[in-house]
Write a protein that holds these residues in place. Sequence first.
Motif, mmCIF file in Angstrom:
data_model
loop_
_atom_site.group_PDB
_atom_site.id
_atom_site.type_symbol
_atom_site.label_atom_id
_atom_site.label_comp_id
_atom_site.label_asym_id
_atom_site.label_seq_id
_atom_site.Cartn_x
_atom_site.Cartn_y
_atom_site.Cartn_z
ATOM 1 N N THR A 102 35.085 114.209 72.018
ATOM 2 C CA THR A 102 35.903 114.859 73.041
ATOM 3 C C THR A 102 35.408 114.404 74.411
ATOM 4 O O THR A 102 34.229 114.089 74.586
ATOM 5 C CB THR A 102 35.843 116.392 72.949
ATOM 6 O OG1 THR A 102 34.563 116.849 73.394
ATOM 7 C CG2 THR A 102 36.102 116.871 71.527
ATOM 8 N N VAL A 114 39.378 112.157 71.985
ATOM 9 C CA VAL A 114 40.104 113.297 72.533
ATOM 10 C C VAL A 114 39.842 113.366 74.037
ATOM 11 O O VAL A 114 38.695 113.300 74.481
ATOM 12 C CB VAL A 114 39.652 114.617 71.869
ATOM 13 C CG1 VAL A 114 40.377 115.810 72.495
ATOM 14 C CG2 VAL A 114 39.896 114.565 70.362
ATOM 15 N N ASP A 115 40.903 113.468 74.818
ATOM 16 C CA ASP A 115 40.736 113.592 76.268
ATOM 17 C C ASP A 115 42.013 114.190 76.852
ATOM 18 O O ASP A 115 42.923 114.556 76.111
ATOM 19 C CB ASP A 115 40.412 112.232 76.904
ATOM 20 C CG ASP A 115 39.559 112.370 78.157
ATOM 21 O OD1 ASP A 115 40.065 112.904 79.164
ATOM 22 O OD2 ASP A 115 38.382 111.960 78.138
ATOM 23 N N LYS A 156 43.761 116.647 74.589
ATOM 24 C CA LYS A 156 42.937 117.835 74.369
ATOM 25 C C LYS A 156 43.765 119.060 73.969
ATOM 26 O O LYS A 156 43.362 119.826 73.081
ATOM 27 C CB LYS A 156 42.157 118.156 75.650
ATOM 28 C CG LYS A 156 41.300 119.407 75.570
ATOM 29 C CD LYS A 156 40.805 119.845 76.936
ATOM 30 C CE LYS A 156 41.907 120.535 77.724
ATOM 31 N NZ LYS A 156 41.393 121.140 78.986
ATOM 32 N N HIS A 199 30.850 116.584 71.415
ATOM 33 C CA HIS A 199 31.700 117.384 72.303
ATOM 34 C C HIS A 199 31.236 117.203 73.747
ATOM 35 O O HIS A 199 30.306 117.857 74.218
ATOM 36 C CB HIS A 199 31.622 118.852 71.881
ATOM 37 C CG HIS A 199 32.490 119.762 72.688
ATOM 38 N ND1 HIS A 199 33.755 119.412 73.132
ATOM 39 C CD2 HIS A 199 32.284 121.039 73.145
ATOM 40 C CE1 HIS A 199 34.277 120.415 73.812
ATOM 41 N NE2 HIS A 199 33.407 121.409 73.842
#
Length: 317
Positions: free
Chosen positions: A5, A30-31, A53, A74
């Motif tokens: 993330t 993930v962004d 996200k 994370h």
Amino acid sequence: MIIVTGGAGFIGSNLIRALNQRGESNILLVDHLVNGRKMHNIADLDIADYMDKTEFIEQIEKPGFLSGVRAIFHQGACSATTEWDGQFVMKNNYDYSKRLLHSCIENNIAFIYASSASVYGNGEHGFRVDRSCEQPINMYAYSKFQFDQYVRRVLPTTTIPIVGFRYFNVYGPREQHKGAMSSTTFHFNQQVIAQKKAKLFEGCDGMANGEQQRDFVYVDDVVDVNLWFLDHPEQRGIYNVGTGKAETFNAVANAVIAWHKDGCIEYIPFPEHLKGVYQSYTQADISGLTQAGYTKEFLSVKQGVTKYLDWLNLGVR
């Protein structure tokens, strides 16, 4: 699969680069690419998939979504220390992290997350991973502190690898999208190129001009720590990630000037709005890393700045 993330951000993108160098490309990035310029951080990386996200948060608790995931790094968070919308910060940094942690526990997935040295506030009580040293002074720091507290309560109830890293002053490649929040090394480099001057604050808190000290840690060293703990799942807990040695802003500026073989330092008045809320000194207590078994040497400011400017100015990859 490995999930990162904040994967288009500073530390996240460097983590993915290092994973690629290990031959790992089965990665979900993930962004939240509101700032599309962050794509420059990831254009040279190999991943299996990208997910926003918002969609990721909606999916993480659905049965089977995390099936086959080995670890989650994370790194995603609201990192603005100037954000005072507490509801927004806690939702993005605390609630999101709790949900992800519990999903990892339920699916037996290693959970390695970014905390922050900001939990120590002005540092008057030291920089040990100990409740007596922790006194956050802004919402960002509080959200990180409170999640660390939550992790401390959860750790004894599970055996999955859970590791939190309190990053000190990280600098290095892939931070240019951060603008004003980029490292002093980045800004000094830009200033020396444009004006042949590195601008430093005058002295404060009884320190001489430019003699304020921070624990500056090169991003490759931060990545190495993350991957070492991935490889050592028996080590769990919260750790400081810094060099363990404070160096001055003068040292950073002089390293930049030495690289360019040109330039000088100019001291500017210390900003009024920072008086009383400025960290004049930070130095990580890294005894926890040593006790865990991590023994690799960290780069000094001179070594790290040289490596960074080779990348930034010469394109050395």
